[in-house]
Design a protein around this motif. Structure first.
Motif, PDB file in Angstrom:
ATOM      1  N   ARG A  24       0.798  -1.235   0.000  1.00 29.43           N
ATOM      2  CA  ARG A  24       0.000   0.000   0.000  1.00 29.43           C
ATOM      3  C   ARG A  24       0.826   1.279   0.000  1.00 29.43           C
ATOM      4  N   ASP A  25       2.114   1.181   0.327  1.00 30.10           N
ATOM      5  CA  ASP A  25       2.950   2.379   0.287  1.00 30.10           C
ATOM      6  C   ASP A  25       3.308   2.792  -1.136  1.00 30.10           C
ATOM      7  N   GLY A  26       2.955   1.951  -2.131  1.00 28.83           N
ATOM      8  CA  GLY A  26       3.181   2.302  -3.526  1.00 28.83           C
ATOM      9  C   GLY A  26       4.556   1.937  -4.046  1.00 28.83           C
ATOM     10  N   ARG A  27       5.443   1.432  -3.203  1.00 22.93           N
ATOM     11  CA  ARG A  27       6.797   1.102  -3.657  1.00 22.93           C
ATOM     12  C   ARG A  27       6.775  -0.230  -4.408  1.00 22.93           C
ATOM     13  N   PRO A  28       7.319  -0.254  -5.622  1.00 25.07           N
ATOM     14  CA  PRO A  28       7.345  -1.509  -6.384  1.00 25.07           C
ATOM     15  C   PRO A  28       8.190  -2.565  -5.679  1.00 25.07           C
ATOM     16  N   ARG A  29       7.712  -3.794  -5.691  1.00 20.67           N
ATOM     17  CA  ARG A  29       8.432  -4.918  -5.094  1.00 20.67           C
ATOM     18  C   ARG A  29       8.351  -6.120  -6.024  1.00 20.67           C
ATOM     19  N   THR A  30       9.366  -6.959  -5.945  1.00 18.26           N
ATOM     20  CA  THR A  30       9.360  -8.216  -6.697  1.00 18.26           C
ATOM     21  C   THR A  30       8.728  -9.306  -5.844  1.00 18.26           C
ATOM     22  N   ARG A  31       8.455 -10.437  -6.465  1.00 18.10           N
ATOM     23  CA  ARG A  31       7.951 -11.581  -5.705  1.00 18.10           C
ATOM     24  C   ARG A  31       8.975 -12.007  -4.661  1.00 18.10           C
ATOM     25  N   SER A  32      10.256 -11.912  -5.045  1.00 20.01           N
ATOM     26  CA  SER A  32      11.309 -12.275  -4.108  1.00 20.01           C
ATOM     27  C   SER A  32      11.330 -11.330  -2.908  1.00 20.01           C
ATOM     28  N   ASP A  33      11.126 -10.020  -3.159  1.00 15.19           N
ATOM     29  CA  ASP A  33      11.057  -9.047  -2.057  1.00 15.19           C
ATOM     30  C   ASP A  33       9.948  -9.417  -1.077  1.00 15.19           C
ATOM     31  N   SER A  55      -7.537  -8.630  -9.224  1.00 16.44           N
ATOM     32  CA  SER A  55      -8.469  -7.671  -8.620  1.00 16.44           C
ATOM     33  C   SER A  55      -8.312  -6.271  -9.186  1.00 16.44           C
ATOM     34  N   GLY A  56      -7.162  -5.997  -9.795  1.00 10.13           N
ATOM     35  CA  GLY A  56      -6.885  -4.667 -10.319  1.00 10.13           C
ATOM     36  C   GLY A  56      -6.257  -3.735  -9.299  1.00 10.13           C
ATOM     37  N   LEU A  57      -6.232  -4.132  -8.026  1.00 13.49           N
ATOM     38  CA  LEU A  57      -5.685  -3.260  -6.988  1.00 13.49           C
ATOM     39  C   LEU A  57      -4.164  -3.264  -6.961  1.00 13.49           C
ATOM     40  N   VAL A  58      -3.565  -4.224  -7.634  1.00  8.65           N
ATOM     41  CA  VAL A  58      -2.116  -4.274  -7.825  1.00  8.65           C
ATOM     42  C   VAL A  58      -1.864  -4.399  -9.318  1.00  8.65           C
ATOM     43  N   SER A  59      -0.829  -3.720  -9.801  1.00  9.37           N
ATOM     44  CA  SER A  59      -0.531  -3.757 -11.228  1.00  9.37           C
ATOM     45  C   SER A  59       0.973  -3.881 -11.444  1.00  9.37           C
ATOM     46  N   PRO A  60       1.387  -4.357 -12.612  1.00  5.51           N
ATOM     47  CA  PRO A  60       2.820  -4.440 -12.909  1.00  5.51           C
ATOM     48  C   PRO A  60       3.455  -3.054 -12.848  1.00  5.51           C
ATOM     49  N   ALA A  61       4.703  -3.002 -12.361  1.00  2.00           N
ATOM     50  CA  ALA A  61       5.391  -1.706 -12.210  1.00  2.00           C
ATOM     51  C   ALA A  61       6.779  -1.736 -12.830  1.00  2.00           C
ATOM     52  N   PHE A  77       0.883  -1.203  -5.659  1.00  2.00           N
ATOM     53  CA  PHE A  77      -0.515  -0.800  -5.449  1.00  2.00           C
ATOM     54  C   PHE A  77      -0.951   0.111  -6.587  1.00  2.00           C
ATOM     55  N   ASN A  78      -2.157  -0.126  -7.081  1.00  2.00           N
ATOM     56  CA  ASN A  78      -2.727   0.690  -8.157  1.00  2.00           C
ATOM     57  C   ASN A  78      -3.923   1.463  -7.611  1.00  2.00           C
ATOM     58  N   PRO A  79      -3.704   2.632  -7.006  1.00  2.00           N
ATOM     59  CA  PRO A  79      -4.813   3.361  -6.375  1.00  2.00           C
ATOM     60  C   PRO A  79      -5.854   3.869  -7.356  1.00  2.00           C
ATOM     61  N   ALA A  80      -5.522   3.911  -8.632  1.00  2.00           N
ATOM     62  CA  ALA A  80      -6.480   4.392  -9.626  1.00  2.00           C
ATOM     63  C   ALA A  80      -7.502   3.331 -10.016  1.00  2.00           C
ATOM     64  N   ALA A  81      -7.372   2.117  -9.460  1.00  2.00           N
ATOM     65  CA  ALA A  81      -8.269   1.027  -9.848  1.00  2.00           C
ATOM     66  C   ALA A  81      -9.713   1.318  -9.503  1.00  2.00           C
ATOM     67  N   ARG A  82      -9.967   1.990  -8.392  1.00  2.00           N
ATOM     68  CA  ARG A  82     -11.312   2.321  -7.965  1.00  2.00           C
ATOM     69  C   ARG A  82     -11.315   3.738  -7.400  1.00  2.00           C
ATOM     70  N   VAL A  98     -14.331  13.383  -5.595  1.00  2.00           N
ATOM     71  CA  VAL A  98     -14.065  12.002  -6.001  1.00  2.00           C
ATOM     72  C   VAL A  98     -12.551  11.853  -5.988  1.00  2.00           C
ATOM     73  N   THR A  99     -12.066  10.851  -5.250  1.00  2.00           N
ATOM     74  CA  THR A  99     -10.631  10.624  -5.159  1.00  2.00           C
ATOM     75  C   THR A  99     -10.307   9.180  -5.516  1.00  2.00           C
ATOM     76  N   ASP A 100      -9.045   8.961  -5.832  1.00  2.00           N
ATOM     77  CA  ASP A 100      -8.624   7.569  -5.989  1.00  2.00           C
ATOM     78  C   ASP A 100      -8.370   6.975  -4.606  1.00  2.00           C
ATOM     79  N   LEU A 101      -7.893   5.758  -4.547  1.00  2.00           N
ATOM     80  CA  LEU A 101      -7.762   5.060  -3.267  1.00  2.00           C
ATOM     81  C   LEU A 101      -6.557   5.523  -2.455  1.00  2.00           C
ATOM     82  N   ALA A 102      -5.754   6.435  -3.022  1.00  2.00           N
ATOM     83  CA  ALA A 102      -4.649   7.031  -2.279  1.00  2.00           C
ATOM     84  C   ALA A 102      -4.962   8.465  -1.870  1.00  2.00           C
TER      85      ALA A 102
END
Length: 395
Positions: A24-33, A55-61, A77-82, A98-102
């Motif tokens: 949720r902090d928006g920092r990109p992470r790998t699966r290994s991270d 779900s759309g709440l996470v997206s590739p970065a 985290f993809n705050p623009a999803a909803r 109207v705001t995004d999720l962030a």
């Protein structure tokens, strides 16, 4: 499953919601991270990341730096999803966004209203404005996942119903969530407006501060309390009702609550305006007081500073009791500039114990009139982004 069904489903926790909190902090992470941070197996992480991607709440970065071989993919985290609808209602105003999720504002609107017109009239207008803002932001109604509402009076947060609000005739025990949910078809959360101002200021400006007091000085006077990093509402949602605390050594003016000598009767915008009227100046509202101060009127400036001293007398006790790191002063009267805060500082620093004020900052709001909608947005977004809500969505 639609996002509005989150609160009606209680599946077994999948662990995906807890994983999402790391992102949720928006920092990109790998699966290994993520595997390293959680101690979970890579196969488990891969499954849960795939669910979050779906779900759309996470997206590739993009890709992380390679240490040899193919660079690993990252996710964020993809705050623009909803989107959420944030509503700040005052005695005489409505601000919606109207705001995004962030909490990023996509469209907003403000106008004058009369809260005394009652819940049906006011909330019909909220729905009308909200739908218009969704259209302005270019988002379909299906993207709306929750609504946050701030009201200018005591609220039972568990039910979202106002409780004997003194400046809201016709609103006592009104089913605000039920009325709005029936029209917008998503969960609706309701809280006192000053609580949401505290939340908005904290989440957007002071996230690293665990102990904060937000004081609103306008038609009424109230406070929102952040302690240990969380909003504190009290047993009946009445925590922070500064306006009806007696001013030490103050005048015995009658207050609308039925008592005398309350802070609101002495130092609110209308109280200051009444003092100025008695001295021959044209002032009826908080806005009139601010206008006079900004025009350089010394009588108005002195009156605002004196109001600050009265507020400081009450806040000195709060400082000793709650030991905040920061006191943020907002509301319309605070727009008069440093006069109000100077009066508050003068008394708080003089009357409170040195240990409690050693690192205390007393500052003007950084978010201004946006504090309420930012707090309403944060409350609404948290409702659908908590670990339990994400687990329900994934299920």
């Amino acid at each position: 499953m639609r996002m509005e069904e989150l609160t009606r489903v209680a599946p077994r926790p999948s662990g995906t919601g807890e994983l999402f909190q790391l992102l949720r902090d928006g920092r990109p992470r790998t699966r290994s991270d993520l595997a390293t941070a959680t101690g979970q197996s890579r196969s488990t992480i891969a499954t849960r990341v795939d669910l979050l991607l779906a779900s759309g709440l996470v997206s590739p970065a993009g890709e992380a730096s390679s240490t040899g071989g193919r660079p690993p993919a990252t996710f964020a985290f993809n705050p623009a999803a909803r989107v959420v609808l944030a509503v700040d209602l005052g005695a005489t105003h409505a601000r919606l966004a109207v705001t995004d999720l962030a909490g990023r504002v996509l469209a907003e609107h403000g106008e004058q209203i009369a809260i005394g017109h009652g819940p049906r009239v006011v909330l019909d207008r909220v729905v009308e404005i909200g739908r218009g803002l969704l259209a302005t932001a270019g988002r379909p109604t299906s993207d709306l996942v929750s609504v946050g509402v701030g009201l200018p009076g005591p609220v039972d947060h568990a039910t979202g119903r106002p409780t004997n609000p003194p400046i809201m005739p016709g609103w006592d025990d009104a089913d605000v969530p039920g009325i709005l949910t029936s029209r917008l078809h998503v969960p609706v959360l309701v809280d006192n407006d000053v609580n949401l101002m505290a939340l908005g200021e904290h989440t957007s400006q002071w996230r690293g501060v665990d102990h904060l007091l937000y004081v609103k000085v306008a038609t009424g006077i109230g406070a929102g309390i952040i302690s240990d990093g969380a909003l504190r509402r009290g047993a009946q949602g009445a925590a922070g009702d500064l306006g009806h605390v007696a001013v030490p050594g103050g005048q015995e003016r009658p207050c609308r609550c039925g008592n005398t000598g309350c802070l609101e009767a002495v130092a609110s915008g209308p109280a200051i305006a009444s003092d100025l009227t008695a001295r021959g100046l044209a002032a009826t509202t908080s806005a009139d007081v601010v206008t006079l101060v900004r025009a350089g009127d010394l009588t108005a400036s002195h009156a605002v500073r004196e109001a600050g001293r009265s507020i400081g007398g009450v806040l000195a006790a709060c400082v000793s009791l709650l030991n905040p790191s920061v006191i943020v002063v907002g509301g319309q009267v605070a727009e008069a500039g440093e006069h109000l805060i100077a009066g508050i500082r003068e008394v708080v620093y003089r009357r409170s114990l040195p240990l409690a004020t050693q690192h205390l900052r007393i500052v003007a709001t950084r978010t201004g009139a946006e504090a309420g909608v930012l707090g309403a947005s944060a409350m609404a977004a948290e409702h659908v982004l908590s670990a339990a809500a994400i687990d329900a969505l994934i299920a």
